[in-house]
Design a protein around this motif. Sequence first.
Motif, PDB file in Angstrom:
ATOM      1  N   ALA A  95       0.827  -1.200   0.000  1.00  0.00           N
ATOM      2  CA  ALA A  95       0.000   0.000   0.000  1.00  0.00           C
ATOM      3  C   ALA A  95       0.865   1.255   0.000  1.00  0.00           C
ATOM      4  O   ALA A  95       0.558   2.252  -0.677  1.00  0.00           O
ATOM      5  CB  ALA A  95      -0.925   0.005   1.214  1.00  0.00           C
ATOM      6  N   SER A  96       1.979   1.213   0.759  1.00  0.00           N
ATOM      7  CA  SER A  96       2.885   2.355   0.815  1.00  0.00           C
ATOM      8  C   SER A  96       3.505   2.617  -0.553  1.00  0.00           C
ATOM      9  O   SER A  96       3.587   3.762  -1.013  1.00  0.00           O
ATOM     10  CB  SER A  96       3.980   2.096   1.856  1.00  0.00           C
ATOM     11  OG  SER A  96       4.946   3.128   1.845  1.00  0.00           O
ATOM     12  N   TRP A  97       3.967   1.538  -1.213  1.00  0.00           N
ATOM     13  CA  TRP A  97       4.540   1.690  -2.553  1.00  0.00           C
ATOM     14  C   TRP A  97       3.498   2.220  -3.518  1.00  0.00           C
ATOM     15  O   TRP A  97       3.775   3.071  -4.352  1.00  0.00           O
ATOM     16  CB  TRP A  97       5.060   0.362  -3.062  1.00  0.00           C
ATOM     17  CG  TRP A  97       6.161  -0.226  -2.260  1.00  0.00           C
ATOM     18  CD1 TRP A  97       6.816   0.331  -1.194  1.00  0.00           C
ATOM     19  CD2 TRP A  97       6.760  -1.507  -2.449  1.00  0.00           C
ATOM     20  NE1 TRP A  97       7.757  -0.533  -0.709  1.00  0.00           N
ATOM     21  CE2 TRP A  97       7.749  -1.657  -1.457  1.00  0.00           C
ATOM     22  CE3 TRP A  97       6.548  -2.536  -3.356  1.00  0.00           C
ATOM     23  CZ2 TRP A  97       8.531  -2.813  -1.360  1.00  0.00           C
ATOM     24  CZ3 TRP A  97       7.331  -3.674  -3.259  1.00  0.00           C
ATOM     25  CH2 TRP A  97       8.309  -3.813  -2.274  1.00  0.00           C
ATOM     26  N   GLY A  98       2.256   1.694  -3.404  1.00  0.00           N
ATOM     27  CA  GLY A  98       1.202   2.117  -4.306  1.00  0.00           C
ATOM     28  C   GLY A  98       0.900   3.592  -4.172  1.00  0.00           C
ATOM     29  O   GLY A  98       0.693   4.293  -5.170  1.00  0.00           O
ATOM     30  N   LYS A  99       0.872   4.094  -2.930  1.00  0.00           N
ATOM     31  CA  LYS A  99       0.616   5.515  -2.702  1.00  0.00           C
ATOM     32  C   LYS A  99       1.729   6.356  -3.301  1.00  0.00           C
ATOM     33  O   LYS A  99       1.473   7.389  -3.928  1.00  0.00           O
ATOM     34  CB  LYS A  99       0.491   5.803  -1.209  1.00  0.00           C
ATOM     35  CG  LYS A  99       0.155   7.267  -0.905  1.00  0.00           C
ATOM     36  CD  LYS A  99       0.020   7.505   0.577  1.00  0.00           C
ATOM     37  CE  LYS A  99      -0.457   8.929   0.868  1.00  0.00           C
ATOM     38  NZ  LYS A  99       0.397   9.955   0.219  1.00  0.00           N
ATOM     39  N   LEU A 100       2.981   5.918  -3.135  1.00  0.00           N
ATOM     40  CA  LEU A 100       4.114   6.647  -3.692  1.00  0.00           C
ATOM     41  C   LEU A 100       3.978   6.743  -5.212  1.00  0.00           C
ATOM     42  O   LEU A 100       4.137   7.817  -5.799  1.00  0.00           O
ATOM     43  CB  LEU A 100       5.423   5.947  -3.320  1.00  0.00           C
ATOM     44  CG  LEU A 100       6.706   6.490  -3.965  1.00  0.00           C
ATOM     45  CD1 LEU A 100       6.947   7.928  -3.539  1.00  0.00           C
ATOM     46  CD2 LEU A 100       7.895   5.608  -3.578  1.00  0.00           C
ATOM     47  N   ALA A 101       3.648   5.626  -5.843  1.00  0.00           N
ATOM     48  CA  ALA A 101       3.508   5.606  -7.295  1.00  0.00           C
ATOM     49  C   ALA A 101       2.353   6.494  -7.754  1.00  0.00           C
ATOM     50  O   ALA A 101       2.484   7.270  -8.706  1.00  0.00           O
ATOM     51  CB  ALA A 101       3.300   4.174  -7.782  1.00  0.00           C
TER      52      ALA A 101
END
Length: 217
Positions: free
Chosen positions: A102-108
């Motif tokens: 989820a953290s990576w997805g938000k960054l992207a």
Amino acid sequence: MPETDWIEAGRKLFAGPCDFVFAAARSDGLPAVGAPEVAFAGRSNVGKSSLINALTGRNALARTSHTPGRTQELIFFDLAGKATLVDMPGYGYAAVSKEKSASWGKLARDYLRGRPSLLRVFVLVDGRHGLKDSDHETMKLLDASAVSYAVVLTKRDEVKLTDQAARIESTLEALRKHVAAYPEVIFTSSRDGEGVPELRAHIARLLAERGAAGAAL
């Protein structure tokens, strides 16, 4: 220009120095907007780092790993001041925790929706298997974000020659359902270099069309 001239423009574009300049783990820690950016997205272990290394002619510019999901940041590379290459975190790896995913997805998502210097995202897809559900989800995000993107098939050397045309055609057919997709597919191999000159030419032409003509020459 004729395609052969764009191939040469692409060769010249990537013949200069290319260096790591920044890594961002948070959307509020992105570098200042500068040169035009092209980003590379794809499932974990699709070969993003290997393709970036092949494009730039450097064996270890982008870190490659046999461990899927290792890239956890947006990695920025300066291409001789003419463009910036961005290696995005891989997606679709089940062994990564939901919190980290989820953290990576938000960054992207934050990067894609708020980066005025971003010209195009190259969505890398494993040519042995074709588009997966996670690829379609990423493409839907790009559609919704109004970000231009193109699909690049990888690992061409591992796909039978007789199957390659069908893989390209099935991918093109899927792209017709996505409003922000560029209607072209490039089939590449980081191992033997197939398709790499064509991808360089695509980037050189993109820079020229978007007003960065000097970067393509």
